[in-house]
Motif scaffolding. Sequence first.
Motif, PDB file in Angstrom:
ATOM      1  N   SER A  14       6.737  23.482  26.810  1.00 24.29           N
ATOM      2  CA  SER A  14       7.270  22.161  27.275  1.00 24.29           C
ATOM      3  C   SER A  14       6.458  20.261  28.117  1.00 24.29           C
ATOM      4  CB  SER A  14       8.487  22.793  28.192  1.00 24.29           C
ATOM      5  OG  SER A  14       9.227  23.672  27.601  1.00 24.29           O
ATOM      6  N   LEU A  15       5.454  20.899  27.141  1.00 28.33           N
ATOM      7  CA  LEU A  15       4.731  19.672  28.233  1.00 28.33           C
ATOM      8  C   LEU A  15       4.778  18.633  26.714  1.00 28.33           C
ATOM      9  CD1 LEU A  15       1.356  22.029  27.425  1.00 28.33           C
ATOM     10  CD2 LEU A  15       3.535  21.176  30.216  1.00 28.33           C
ATOM     11  N   GLU A  16       4.874  17.435  27.714  1.00 28.13           N
ATOM     12  CA  GLU A  16       3.891  15.588  26.580  1.00 28.13           C
ATOM     13  C   GLU A  16       3.163  16.018  26.125  1.00 28.13           C
ATOM     14  OE1 GLU A  16       6.069  13.656  26.547  1.00 28.13           O
ATOM     15  OE2 GLU A  16       7.592  14.849  27.782  1.00 28.13           O
ATOM     16  N   GLU A  17       3.012  15.479  24.509  1.00 26.75           N
ATOM     17  CA  GLU A  17       1.398  15.753  23.767  1.00 26.75           C
ATOM     18  C   GLU A  17       0.120  15.054  24.684  1.00 26.75           C
ATOM     19  OE1 GLU A  17       1.529  14.460  19.521  1.00 26.75           O
ATOM     20  OE2 GLU A  17       3.859  14.183  20.054  1.00 26.75           O
ATOM     21  N   THR A  18       1.072  14.342  25.254  1.00 26.00           N
ATOM     22  CA  THR A  18      -0.538  13.931  26.405  1.00 26.00           C
ATOM     23  C   THR A  18      -1.452  14.813  27.360  1.00 26.00           C
ATOM     24  OG1 THR A  18       1.123  12.837  27.877  1.00 26.00           O
ATOM     25  CG2 THR A  18       0.581  11.295  26.730  1.00 26.00           C
ATOM     26  N   LYS A  32      -8.302  14.010  28.893  1.00 20.09           N
ATOM     27  CA  LYS A  32      -8.981  12.465  29.219  1.00 20.09           C
ATOM     28  C   LYS A  32     -10.023  11.927  29.488  1.00 20.09           C
ATOM     29  CE  LYS A  32      -4.834  12.778  31.051  1.00 20.09           C
ATOM     30  NZ  LYS A  32      -3.878  13.832  30.173  1.00 20.09           N
ATOM     31  N   LYS A  33     -10.512  10.604  28.375  1.00 17.46           N
ATOM     32  CA  LYS A  33     -11.664  10.246  28.544  1.00 17.46           C
ATOM     33  C   LYS A  33     -12.089   9.084  29.720  1.00 17.46           C
ATOM     34  CE  LYS A  33     -12.423  10.964  23.716  1.00 17.46           C
ATOM     35  NZ  LYS A  33     -12.631  12.515  23.604  1.00 17.46           N
ATOM     36  N   PRO A  34     -13.312   9.013  30.029  1.00 18.21           N
ATOM     37  CA  PRO A  34     -13.031   7.804  31.355  1.00 18.21           C
ATOM     38  C   PRO A  34     -12.640   6.742  30.666  1.00 18.21           C
ATOM     39  CG  PRO A  34     -15.254   9.284  31.180  1.00 18.21           C
ATOM     40  CD  PRO A  34     -14.508   9.486  29.716  1.00 18.21           C
ATOM     41  N   LEU A  35     -12.294   5.670  31.991  1.00 20.19           N
ATOM     42  CA  LEU A  35     -11.380   4.798  31.484  1.00 20.19           C
ATOM     43  C   LEU A  35     -12.813   3.761  31.585  1.00 20.19           C
ATOM     44  CD1 LEU A  35      -8.865   4.404  34.261  1.00 20.19           C
ATOM     45  CD2 LEU A  35      -8.705   4.783  31.795  1.00 20.19           C
TER      46      LEU A  35
END
Length: 122
Positions: free
Chosen positions: A99-103, A108-111
């Motif tokens: 029950s999570l979002e795929e994201t 997370k990659k650095p911006l």
Amino acid sequence: MTKVQIFDPAMCCSTGVCGPSVDPELTRIASAIFQLGKKGYTIDRYNLANDPGAFVENNKVNKLLHEKGTDCLPVVILNGEIVKEASYPTTEELAKWYSLEETELVEKKPLTPLQFIQIDNK
């Protein structure tokens, strides 16, 4: 509570970063499992080379191995039922099961790229 078990084929590690070439699918699943772990969820993972007893003790996996051989690996069990054979769960499937979002399961990659600053030590 959701219980996921993955029965991997025999391999030296679960990340896919060892050996002459990197398996992107192993890297993806290892990353997703790592992200789940950071959120407090657990996926039990068994490697045929290191945990053969788990394959013997699980009647469903044992039966499947006798019927189809190791080509059926990896086997994915969700809440006691086999839901996948010969492939890992997709990120979409893992997100749905927990029950999570795929994201939330993608690292997370650095911006911005890191910049190196040279320091002159005189």
